[in-house]
Design a protein around this motif. Structure first.
Motif, mmCIF file in Angstrom:
data_model
loop_
_atom_site.group_PDB
_atom_site.id
_atom_site.type_symbol
_atom_site.label_atom_id
_atom_site.label_comp_id
_atom_site.label_asym_id
_atom_site.label_seq_id
_atom_site.Cartn_x
_atom_site.Cartn_y
_atom_site.Cartn_z
ATOM 1 N N GLY A 1 -14.279 70.262 -79.992
ATOM 2 C CA GLY A 1 -14.476 69.370 -81.142
ATOM 3 C C GLY A 1 -15.237 68.103 -80.830
ATOM 4 N N ILE A 2 -15.713 67.952 -79.611
ATOM 5 C CA ILE A 2 -16.385 66.723 -79.220
ATOM 6 C C ILE A 2 -17.794 67.024 -78.738
ATOM 7 N N ASN A 3 -18.723 66.149 -79.087
ATOM 8 C CA ASN A 3 -20.108 66.268 -78.636
ATOM 9 C C ASN A 3 -20.250 65.523 -77.313
ATOM 10 N N VAL A 4 -20.523 66.260 -76.246
ATOM 11 C CA VAL A 4 -20.564 65.668 -74.907
ATOM 12 C C VAL A 4 -22.005 65.460 -74.462
ATOM 13 N N PHE A 5 -22.285 64.256 -73.983
ATOM 14 C CA PHE A 5 -23.609 63.915 -73.477
ATOM 15 C C PHE A 5 -23.511 63.613 -71.988
ATOM 16 N N GLU A 6 -24.484 64.103 -71.241
ATOM 17 C CA GLU A 6 -24.540 63.812 -69.815
ATOM 18 C C GLU A 6 -25.932 63.319 -69.455
ATOM 19 N N TYR A 7 -26.056 62.776 -68.270
ATOM 20 C CA TYR A 7 -27.316 62.155 -67.852
ATOM 21 C C TYR A 7 -28.481 63.136 -67.926
ATOM 22 N N MET A 8 -28.292 64.341 -67.429
ATOM 23 C CA MET A 8 -29.387 65.309 -67.416
ATOM 24 C C MET A 8 -29.465 66.027 -68.756
ATOM 25 N N ASN A 9 -30.313 65.528 -69.641
ATOM 26 C CA ASN A 9 -30.564 66.170 -70.928
ATOM 27 C C ASN A 9 -31.968 65.786 -71.387
ATOM 28 N N PRO A 10 -32.556 66.512 -72.333
ATOM 29 C CA PRO A 10 -33.944 66.244 -72.720
ATOM 30 C C PRO A 10 -34.192 64.858 -73.296
ATOM 31 N N LEU A 11 -33.189 64.254 -73.924
ATOM 32 C CA LEU A 11 -33.363 62.915 -74.491
ATOM 33 C C LEU A 11 -33.480 61.863 -73.388
ATOM 34 N N THR A 12 -32.806 62.110 -72.268
ATOM 35 C CA THR A 12 -32.926 61.212 -71.117
ATOM 36 C C THR A 12 -34.362 61.193 -70.616
ATOM 37 N N VAL A 13 -34.937 62.382 -70.478
ATOM 38 C CA VAL A 13 -36.329 62.494 -70.014
ATOM 39 C C VAL A 13 -37.264 61.724 -70.943
ATOM 40 N N GLU A 14 -37.036 61.831 -72.252
ATOM 41 C CA GLU A 14 -37.896 61.154 -73.218
ATOM 42 C C GLU A 14 -37.865 59.638 -73.038
ATOM 43 N N GLY A 15 -36.686 59.109 -72.761
ATOM 44 C CA GLY A 15 -36.588 57.663 -72.544
ATOM 45 C C GLY A 15 -37.264 57.234 -71.253
ATOM 46 N N LEU A 16 -37.045 57.991 -70.190
ATOM 47 C CA LEU A 16 -37.573 57.594 -68.877
ATOM 48 C C LEU A 16 -39.090 57.676 -68.810
ATOM 49 N N LYS A 17 -39.694 58.569 -69.568
ATOM 50 C CA LYS A 17 -41.151 58.726 -69.483
ATOM 51 C C LYS A 17 -41.893 57.497 -70.000
ATOM 52 N N THR A 18 -41.194 56.621 -70.742
ATOM 53 C CA THR A 18 -41.860 55.427 -71.262
ATOM 54 C C THR A 18 -42.232 54.457 -70.148
ATOM 55 N N ILE A 19 -41.629 54.612 -68.975
ATOM 56 C CA ILE A 19 -42.047 53.808 -67.816
ATOM 57 C C ILE A 19 -43.523 54.078 -67.534
ATOM 58 N N LEU A 20 -43.885 55.357 -67.546
ATOM 59 C CA LEU A 20 -45.274 55.753 -67.305
ATOM 60 C C LEU A 20 -46.194 55.237 -68.413
ATOM 61 N N PHE A 21 -45.725 55.287 -69.665
ATOM 62 C CA PHE A 21 -46.541 54.804 -70.777
ATOM 63 C C PHE A 21 -46.883 53.320 -70.602
ATOM 64 N N GLU A 22 -45.910 52.546 -70.118
ATOM 65 C CA GLU A 22 -46.138 51.111 -69.929
ATOM 66 C C GLU A 22 -47.151 50.858 -68.815
ATOM 67 N N ILE A 23 -47.055 51.641 -67.753
ATOM 68 C CA ILE A 23 -48.019 51.508 -66.657
ATOM 69 C C ILE A 23 -49.422 51.864 -67.154
ATOM 70 N N TYR A 24 -49.502 52.924 -67.943
ATOM 71 C CA TYR A 24 -50.781 53.365 -68.502
ATOM 72 C C TYR A 24 -51.364 52.303 -69.433
ATOM 73 N N GLU A 25 -50.495 51.714 -70.254
ATOM 74 C CA GLU A 25 -50.959 50.700 -71.201
ATOM 75 C C GLU A 25 -51.526 49.477 -70.483
ATOM 76 N N LYS A 26 -50.983 49.172 -69.295
ATOM 77 C CA LYS A 26 -51.445 48.022 -68.508
ATOM 78 C C LYS A 26 -52.742 48.326 -67.745
ATOM 79 N N ASN A 27 -53.211 49.578 -67.841
ATOM 80 C CA ASN A 27 -54.421 49.998 -67.123
ATOM 81 C C ASN A 27 -54.301 49.811 -65.612
ATOM 82 N N ALA A 28 -53.096 49.958 -65.088
ATOM 83 C CA ALA A 28 -52.889 49.847 -63.648
ATOM 84 C C ALA A 28 -53.417 51.098 -62.953
ATOM 85 N N ASN A 29 -54.130 50.897 -61.864
ATOM 86 C CA ASN A 29 -54.698 52.012 -61.115
ATOM 87 C C ASN A 29 -53.640 52.557 -60.162
#
Length: 205
Positions: A168-196
């Motif tokens: 009866g309970i919805n269980v969330f753990e660290y390894m799930n697809p939504l976690t990946v979606e959040g973490l990938k924004t680190i790369l987006f920020e680096i890309y936005e800064k045009n860092a080589n």
């Protein structure tokens, strides 16, 4: 199912309508795939949601100021940068994932929420879920971070053995697809800064 993205097992390629942690058929990792890819920066949105064109779509976007952490060059000769994730609300990069998961929970009006304990992740997600009813499930309470344990107790969050998880309970753990979606924004920020940047090194336990 949203028309722009879907949940897919990377092993057997089956499609799912929920962000399960593992494929129920082959136990493979589930990820989100997008039917169209377009990188846009929406500066009118808070935190990681400035990259909403490549994030799951929710009617309510939860943000507590995560993301846009400093990118500091510490070695000019070797072109080495540090992305300082301590500037996130709870001091960890996983706050990015908590914003996505909390938005998913709000969108689907999920009432009973369980979190499998993982250091940093559980405290972060509890913070993002505010006053929602939460239960934390652990393998061994003696192996929990003591400071986090005291915070959970002060928040009056119940802590139970992992064996007590029920249907009866919805269980969330660290390894799930939504976690990946959040973490990938680190790369987006680096890309936005045009860092080589040639390589990204992620510290992990």
């Amino acid at each position: 199912m949203n028309t722009n993205y879907y949940y897919k097992c990377i092993s057997c390629k089956r499609i799912f309508d929920k962000p399960f942690s593992k494929c129920s058929y082959c136990k493979g990792l589930i990820i989100i795939e997008y039917s169209s890819l377009k990188f846009e920066v929406n500066k009118t949105r808070q935190g990681i949601w400035r990259y909403s064109s490549l994030l799951p779509e929710f009617s309510t976007l939860i943000s507590k100021g995560e993301g846009l952490t400093p990118l500091i060059k510490i070695d000019k000769e070797n072109n080495v940068y540090i992305k300082n994730e301590k500037y996130n609300p709870t001091g960890t990069y996983v706050d990015r994932s908590s914003a996505v998961i909390a938005s998913y929970i709000s969108e689907n009006n999920i009432k009973r929420i369980g979190i499998l304990y993982s250091e940093d992740f559980t405290l972060s997600l509890a913070y993002y879920l505010n006053n929602r009813s939460i239960e934390i499930f652990v393998d061994d309470i003696m192996k929990m971070d003591f400071n986090e344990l005291t915070q959970f107790l002060s928040m009056k969050i119940s802590i139970k053995p992992k064996s007590n998880v029920n249907e009866g309970i919805n269980v969330f753990e660290y390894m799930n697809p939504l976690t990946v979606e959040g973490l990938k924004t680190i790369l987006f920020e680096i890309y936005e800064k045009n860092a080589n940047v040639e390589n990204i090194v992620v510290p992990a336990e």
